[in-house]
Scaffold this motif. Structure first.
Motif, PDB file in Angstrom:
ATOM      1  N   GLY A  29       0.821  -1.161   0.055  1.00 21.51           N
ATOM      2  CA  GLY A  29      -0.049   0.085   0.027  1.00 21.51           C
ATOM      3  C   GLY A  29       0.793   1.010   0.012  1.00 21.51           C
ATOM      4  N   ILE A  30       0.257   2.256  -0.866  1.00 22.44           N
ATOM      5  CA  ILE A  30       1.182   3.647  -0.530  1.00 22.44           C
ATOM      6  C   ILE A  30      -0.201   4.627  -0.386  1.00 22.44           C
ATOM      7  CG2 ILE A  30       2.800   2.749  -2.347  1.00 22.44           C
ATOM      8  CD1 ILE A  30       1.281   4.130  -4.650  1.00 22.44           C
ATOM      9  N   ASP A  31       0.474   5.905  -0.295  1.00 21.24           N
ATOM     10  CA  ASP A  31      -0.341   6.979  -0.051  1.00 21.24           C
ATOM     11  C   ASP A  31       0.067   8.386  -0.499  1.00 21.24           C
ATOM     12  OD1 ASP A  31       1.183   7.755   1.915  1.00 21.24           O
ATOM     13  OD2 ASP A  31      -0.464   8.088   3.256  1.00 21.24           O
ATOM     14  N   ALA A  32      -0.845   9.106  -0.761  1.00 19.39           N
ATOM     15  CA  ALA A  32      -0.574  10.488  -1.511  1.00 19.39           C
ATOM     16  C   ALA A  32      -1.193  11.556  -0.382  1.00 19.39           C
ATOM     17  CB  ALA A  32      -0.837  10.673  -2.676  1.00 19.39           C
ATOM     18  N   CYS A  33      -0.421  12.198   0.518  1.00 19.30           N
ATOM     19  CA  CYS A  33      -1.140  12.898   1.443  1.00 19.30           C
ATOM     20  C   CYS A  33      -1.182  14.213   0.784  1.00 19.30           C
ATOM     21  CB  CYS A  33      -0.160  13.105   2.887  1.00 19.30           C
ATOM     22  SG  CYS A  33      -0.299  11.447   3.486  1.00 19.30           S
ATOM     23  N   GLY A  34      -2.199  14.921   1.436  1.00 17.44           N
ATOM     24  CA  GLY A  34      -2.513  16.493   1.119  1.00 17.44           C
ATOM     25  C   GLY A  34      -3.954  16.806   0.652  1.00 17.44           C
ATOM     26  N   ARG A  35      -4.179  18.006   0.575  1.00 10.07           N
ATOM     27  CA  ARG A  35      -5.641  18.224  -0.085  1.00 10.07           C
ATOM     28  C   ARG A  35      -5.664  17.826  -1.544  1.00 10.07           C
ATOM     29  NH1 ARG A  35      -6.061  24.596   1.091  1.00 10.07           N
ATOM     30  NH2 ARG A  35      -4.601  24.481  -0.765  1.00 10.07           N
ATOM     31  N   LEU A  36      -6.857  17.354  -1.746  1.00 10.28           N
ATOM     32  CA  LEU A  36      -7.050  16.932  -3.335  1.00 10.28           C
ATOM     33  C   LEU A  36      -6.318  17.978  -4.065  1.00 10.28           C
ATOM     34  CD1 LEU A  36      -8.299  14.921  -5.100  1.00 10.28           C
ATOM     35  CD2 LEU A  36     -10.493  16.050  -5.183  1.00 10.28           C
ATOM     36  N   GLU A  37      -6.740  19.230  -4.042  1.00 14.39           N
ATOM     37  CA  GLU A  37      -6.256  20.100  -5.128  1.00 14.39           C
ATOM     38  C   GLU A  37      -4.713  20.160  -4.932  1.00 14.39           C
ATOM     39  OE1 GLU A  37      -6.807  23.951  -2.137  1.00 14.39           O
ATOM     40  OE2 GLU A  37      -8.681  23.112  -3.049  1.00 14.39           O
ATOM     41  N   ASP A  38      -3.915  19.714  -3.945  1.00 15.21           N
ATOM     42  CA  ASP A  38      -2.475  19.863  -3.869  1.00 15.21           C
ATOM     43  C   ASP A  38      -1.897  18.616  -4.308  1.00 15.21           C
ATOM     44  OD1 ASP A  38      -2.763  22.427  -2.887  1.00 15.21           O
ATOM     45  OD2 ASP A  38      -3.027  21.613  -0.657  1.00 15.21           O
ATOM     46  N   VAL A  39      -2.375  17.421  -4.150  1.00 20.32           N
ATOM     47  CA  VAL A  39      -1.936  16.306  -4.740  1.00 20.32           C
ATOM     48  C   VAL A  39      -1.770  15.925  -6.151  1.00 20.32           C
ATOM     49  CG1 VAL A  39      -2.088  13.842  -4.472  1.00 20.32           C
ATOM     50  CG2 VAL A  39      -2.546  15.159  -2.434  1.00 20.32           C
ATOM     51  N   PRO A  40      -0.786  15.803  -6.967  1.00 13.00           N
ATOM     52  CA  PRO A  40      -0.547  15.782  -8.406  1.00 13.00           C
ATOM     53  C   PRO A  40      -1.759  14.565  -8.770  1.00 13.00           C
ATOM     54  CG  PRO A  40       1.570  16.025  -7.564  1.00 13.00           C
ATOM     55  CD  PRO A  40       0.567  15.943  -6.329  1.00 13.00           C
ATOM     56  N   ALA A  41      -2.306  14.909  -9.746  1.00 18.88           N
ATOM     57  CA  ALA A  41      -3.178  13.737 -10.307  1.00 18.88           C
ATOM     58  C   ALA A  41      -2.591  12.441 -10.622  1.00 18.88           C
ATOM     59  CB  ALA A  41      -4.072  14.155 -11.499  1.00 18.88           C
ATOM     60  N   ASP A  42      -1.447  12.301 -11.196  1.00 14.80           N
ATOM     61  CA  ASP A  42      -0.717  11.170 -11.142  1.00 14.80           C
ATOM     62  C   ASP A  42      -0.317  10.437 -10.052  1.00 14.80           C
ATOM     63  OD1 ASP A  42      -0.616  11.335 -13.947  1.00 14.80           O
ATOM     64  OD2 ASP A  42       1.410  12.266 -14.083  1.00 14.80           O
ATOM     65  N   ASP A  43       0.033  11.075  -8.880  1.00 11.46           N
ATOM     66  CA  ASP A  43       0.089  10.554  -7.626  1.00 11.46           C
ATOM     67  C   ASP A  43      -1.168   9.778  -7.138  1.00 11.46           C
ATOM     68  OD1 ASP A  43       2.718  11.629  -7.722  1.00 11.46           O
ATOM     69  OD2 ASP A  43       2.572  13.217  -6.284  1.00 11.46           O
ATOM     70  N   TRP A  44      -2.241  10.691  -7.094  1.00  7.10           N
ATOM     71  CA  TRP A  44      -3.391  10.208  -6.760  1.00  7.10           C
ATOM     72  C   TRP A  44      -3.788   8.849  -7.462  1.00  7.10           C
ATOM     73  CZ3 TRP A  44      -6.495   9.100  -2.920  1.00  7.10           C
ATOM     74  CH2 TRP A  44      -7.592   8.881  -3.066  1.00  7.10           C
ATOM     75  N   GLU A  45      -3.652   9.003  -8.937  1.00  6.98           N
ATOM     76  CA  GLU A  45      -4.208   7.494  -9.395  1.00  6.98           C
ATOM     77  C   GLU A  45      -3.349   6.409  -9.182  1.00  6.98           C
ATOM     78  OE1 GLU A  45      -4.150   9.019 -13.615  1.00  6.98           O
ATOM     79  OE2 GLU A  45      -5.823  10.453 -13.275  1.00  6.98           O
TER      80      GLU A  45
END
Length: 185
Positions: A74-90
């Motif tokens: 498992g991984i995560d990408a922390c931050g507000r949705l507007e601050d997390v790059p789309a590639d990281d979230w995907e």
């Protein structure tokens, strides 16, 4: 018992692989990083469905089948949705959701033959643990000193508990957290 473990190079996955071996079972590890050489393993990126499926099939064939799958990667990408790059979230979705589904789907033919079990970190909710999972996060997303994180070896014992249950007994949900952790209900 042959137990395939995703994320077995570190954190809960490694602790689970070690707990499995202490039980006298065989740990089969899939991870994006090279794990400890004592484990039969394949390096694969679970964000790539083809790699995930090939890793499961190859390890299952080498071992002569599968009796259980533990999805601890498992991984995560922390931050507000507007601050997390789309590639990281995907990538979080690809590894945590789609990678888990690809591994379980590829393992099903083997698990059906053995009446095997699946333990996912979607049903085992491990809470915060003292692992590298929190490394590199902005300070506001790191657990504070009062968090009292669990030792992953202790959490791995809940995985062993679930795997020990008889074939007709399902553990549908386990929440494991330190009594002092503030981030879980």
């Amino acid at each position: 018992m042959n137990v395939l473990i995703t994320g077995g190079a570190s954190g809960l996955g490694l602790a689970t692989a070690e707990a499995v071996e202490k039980e006298g079972w065989r740990a089969l590890v899939v991870d994006v990083r090279e794990p400890d050489q004592r484990f039969d393993h394949i390096t694969a990126d679970l964000a790539d469905r083809g790699q995930a499926e090939r890793a499961v099939r190859e390890l299952a064939e080498r071992a002569g089948g599968l009796d259980a799958v533990v999805t601890a990667a498992g991984i995560d990408a922390c931050g507000r949705l507007e601050d997390v790059p789309a590639d990281d979230w995907e990538r979080v979705i690809q590894v945590n959701l789609l990678g888990t589904a690809a591994v379980v789907r590829a393992a099903l033919p083997y698990l059906k033959r053995s009446r095997g079990k699946v333990v996912t970190c979607a049903l085992l909710i491990p809470g915060g643990m003292r692992t590298s999972f929190f490394d590199g996060r902005p300070d506001q997303y790191e657990p504070g000193p009062e968090a009292g994180l669990n030792d992953p070896a202790d959490v791995a014992q809940t995985v062993v508990f679930a795997l020990r249950q008889p074939a007709d007994c399902e553990v549908r949900e386990l929440v494991v957290r330190p009594s002092t952790e503030t981030s879980w209900p």
